[in-house]
Design an enzyme around this catalytic site. Structure first.
Site, short mmCIF file in Angstrom:
data_model
loop_
_atom_site.label_atom_id
_atom_site.label_comp_id
_atom_site.label_asym_id
_atom_site.label_seq_id
_atom_site.Cartn_x
_atom_site.Cartn_y
_atom_site.Cartn_z
N GLU A 212 12.04 22.99 33.57
CA GLU A 212 12.83 22.01 34.34
C GLU A 212 11.93 20.88 34.84
O GLU A 212 11.84 20.60 36.05
CB GLU A 212 13.60 22.71 35.49
N GLU A 335 17.94 29.76 30.14
CA GLU A 335 18.46 30.16 31.45
C GLU A 335 19.97 29.96 31.42
O GLU A 335 20.45 28.83 31.31
CB GLU A 335 17.85 29.35 32.59
#
Ligand code: AHR
Length: 531
Positions: A212, A335
Site C-alpha cells: 500500500e 488482501e
C-alpha cells in the site's frame, strides 16, 4: 454423527423437493421456490475448458497485528499451549487440513516498518519495538525470518515475504533476499543464516515490493512508487530459483494507480497487488457495521459490496491488458475479505471480529470470481489467517475454533490447481431495499484426476431455489457433496459451540440426461462432485 441435509428435511418438504427434482430432470421448470416462478438454469461448458485455477488463490495473509501471529500461530517453545517448536499444534493441524498453498508475511502496513535484522539471531538479543500501526503494543521480534519460513515449510506452503520499501532501502531488501536464498556457504550472509540454524537456502516464491505505497507504505504518488519499485526489484535477486516480484498495487477502483504502475514498472514486476475489503456500510471506515446481530439489509449490502470484486478485477485487468496482453503480470489479490467494527471490548487496533455464515458466503463468492478470472488472478491472500479480520481460525488461550470461512476454504479444496470450466447462469435476483444481485452463483472445475466439481451458492437468506445445471461435455449419472448453511444469517462458531456451523453431507442433487437438478436451501453453499 453428521446428518445429510436432505435427510433432515421434514416429510412434506422432502416430497415437494423430489417432485421439483423429477420435473426439473424431465426438463420442466420446477414449480414453487423462486418467487419469480423460474428455475435457475446454469450451463457448464466442460467441453470448453478454461485456464488453470492456481492453488495460490487460496493463499492466506499473516501479519504482525493483534494476536494474528503471537498467540494465534506462535506461542513459543516454553508455552503450556501444545506446540511444535513454538507453533501452536492445533493451528498447524487445522491449516494443514485445508492445504494452505501460500502464506504472506510480515504485513500489511507492518511490512514497511519492519527491519529483518531485528528478527534473526538469539531471541534474547532481538530488540523490542513498538507496533505503531496496530495498537501501539510491544513487538519483541521473537517471530522472525526463521520462524516464518519454518512455519511455511511445516504447512508445505509457498512463502510470500513483503519487503520494507516505505522506510527501508534497496540494499536492506537485497540482503534479506540473499540471507534467505543464497546457496549454503556461498556468502557471509549464507554463513550467518547457517549459524542461526539453517544451512540450506529457503525458496522464496514471492517478494512483495512494499505494501500500500499509496497509504501506510509511504503515501506516495504512483510515479514515485513505480520508480522505487523498479529500483528495489532490480537489486533483489534470489539464489534459489524463481522469485516472483509483486508490486504494491491499487485499492478498490484506483485505476490510475494500475495504469501508472503498469506503464512505468510493467516490465520489471511479475505481479501487481489488488486490495479490496468488503464492508456492510461502505460509506465510512469508522462505521463499518457489526460482525454479528446485523439486519438483513446488512446481509444484502455486504454481499452486494463483495461482488464489486468482479468489476474491479475486470477493469484493472483491462488496463493491464494494454501493457501486457499476454497476461505475464498477474493481478495478485493479496488482501481481501470482510472488515467489520471490532469485537466490542477488544483492542480496536487488533482488528478482531467474529466470523459468521455471511463470511462463508463472501468467501465462496470471491472464490467464484477468482476462478472466473483465473488467467489474470493467479494468487490471492485472504486477510487474515488467525484472529484478524476475516479469519480462518480464532484462538483464545489454549482454545481454537474453525470459522465458517475456514469451512468454505475446506469445501473448495478441489479448486486448487484444477481447470476452470466456463459457467453461465440465468435466474432470478435477490432484492432487499436498494440491493439487487443475482440470487445464485455457480462455479465449476475439473480436477487433476478428471472429476468435475460444481459449487452452487444461494445468497437469498429466505428462499430455497430450484436449480437446473446443463452439463455440457460431462458424462455423469450422480452427484454428491456437502452443504454449509445454518438457520441464522449470523450463525457462527464460538469457543463454547465450536461446531455450530460446519459442512454436512448433501444428497439432494440428481443427475440425468446431462442435467443436474437440485434445490438450494436459503443462504447456503453446496459443493458437489459429479460421478
Ligand atoms: O489487513 C489489515 C491492513 O489492511 C493491512 O495491514 C494493510 O495493508 C491494509 O490496509
Amino acid at each position: 454423527m453428521t446428518k445429510s441435509y436432505e435427510a433432515g428435511l421434514p416429510g412434506r418438504r422432502r416430497r415437494a423437493l423430489f417432485g421439483a427434482l423429477t420435473l426439473a430432470i424431465a426438463g420442466i421448470a420446477a414449480p414453487a421456490g423462486a418467487q419469480d416462478g423460474a428455475t435457475i438454469t446454469a450451463t457448464i461448458r466442460a467441453d470448453q475448458p478454461g485456464p488453470k485455477v492456481d492453488a495460490d488463490i487460496f493463499g492466506q495473509f499473516a501479519e504482525h497485528l493483534g494476536t494474528g501471529i503471537y498467540g494465534g500461530i506462535w506461542v513459543g517453545k516454553g508455552s503450556s499451549i501444545p506446540n511444535e517448536n513454538g507453533y501452536r499444534s492445533d493451528v498447524l493441524a487445522a491449516l494443514k487440513a485445508i492445504k494452505v498453498p501460500m502464506v504472506r508475511w510480515p504485513g500489511g502496513c507492518f511490512a514497511d516498518e519492519y527491519h529483518w535484522r531485528d528478527g534473526i539471531g538469539p531471541q534474547k538479543d532481538r530488540p523490542v519495538k513498538i507496533n505503531t500501526n496496530w495498537g501501539g503494543v510491544n513487538e519483541d521480534n521473537s517471530f522472525g525470518t526463521h520462524e516464518f519460513m519454518g512455519f511455511a515449510e511445516r504447512l508445505s506452503a509457498r512463502a510470500y515475504v513483503s519487503a520494507n520499501v516505505g522506510s527501508g532501502t534497496p540494499a536492506e531488501t537485497a540482503r534479506w533476499v540473499e540471507y534467505m536464498t543464497a546457496a549454503a556457504n556461498s556468502s557471509s550472509l549464507a554463513r550467518e543464516r547457517a549459524a542461526n540454524g539453517r544451512t540450506e537456502p529457503w525458496t522464496l516464491a514471492y517478494l512483495g515490493i512494499g505494501n500500500e505505497l499509496w497509504g501506510c507504505g509511504g503515501n506516495m504518488r504512483p510515479e514515485y512508487a513505480a520508480d522505487l519499485t523498479n529500483r528495489f526489484a532490480t537489486f533483489a535477486k534470489s539464489g534459489s530459483g524463481k522469485m516472483l516480484k509483486i508490486a504494491s498495487g491499487p485499492s478498490d477502483s484506483n485505476y490510475e494507480w494500475t495504469d501508472t504502475m503498469m506503464r512505468l514498472s510493467g516490465k520489471t514486476i511479475d505481479g501487481l497487488a489488488l486490495h479490496f475489503y468488503t464492508r456492510p456500510r461502505d460509506a465510512d471506515w469508522n462505521d463499518k457495521g457489526p460482525a454479528l446481530g446485523f439486519p438483513e439489509a446488512e446481509w444484502a449490502s455486504t454481499l452486494q459490496h463483495t461482488l464489486q470484486m468482479d468489476e474491479f478485477i475486470t477493469r484493472h485487468s483491462a488496463i493491464m491488458d494494454k501493457y501486457d496482453p499476454e497476461k505475464r503480470v498477474m493481478l495478485a489479490v493479496d488482501e481481501w475479505g470482510t472488515w467489520y467494527d471490532p469485537t466490542p471490548g477488544s483492542n480496536p487496533g487488533f482488528l478482531q471480529q467474529q466470523n459468521s455464515l455471511r463470511d462463508a458466503i463472501v468467501a465462496a463468492l470471491n472464490i467464484h470470481i477468482f476462478t472466473r478470472h483465473a488467467e489474470r488472478v493467479r494468487m490471492a491472500a485472504i486477510a487474515q489467517m488467525v484472529n484478524v479480520l476475516q479469519a480462518m481460525l480464532l484462538t483464545d488461550g489454549p482454545r481454537m475454533v474453525k470459522t465458517p470461512t475456514y469451512w468454505a476454504f475446506d469445501l473448495y479444496m478441489p479448486w486448487q490447481n484444477a481447470t476452470s470450466l466456463p459457467v453461465t447462469v440465468d435466474g432470478p435476483r435477490y432484492r432487499n431495499g436498494t440491493v439487487d444481485i443475482p440470487a445464485i452463483s455457480v462455479s465449476a472445475v475439473r480436477d487433476t484426476a478428471g472429476a468435475v466439481h460444481v459449487a452452487l451458492v444461494n445468497v437469498d437468506p429466505n428462499r430455497a431455489l430450484p436449480v437446473t445445471v446443463d452439463l455440457k461435455g460431462v458424462r455423469a449419472t450422480a452427484a454428491s457433496g456437502r452443504i454449509l448453511t445454518a438457520e441464522a444469517m449470523d450463525a457462527h462458531n464460538s469457543f463454547e459451540h465450536p461446531g455450530a456451523v460446519a459442512p454436512k453431507p448433501f444428497d439432494a442433487a440428481r443427475v440425468a440426461g446431462g442435467k443436474l437438478a437440485t434445490r438450494l436451501p436459503p443462504k447456503s453453499v453446496v459443493v458437489l462432485r459429479l460421478r
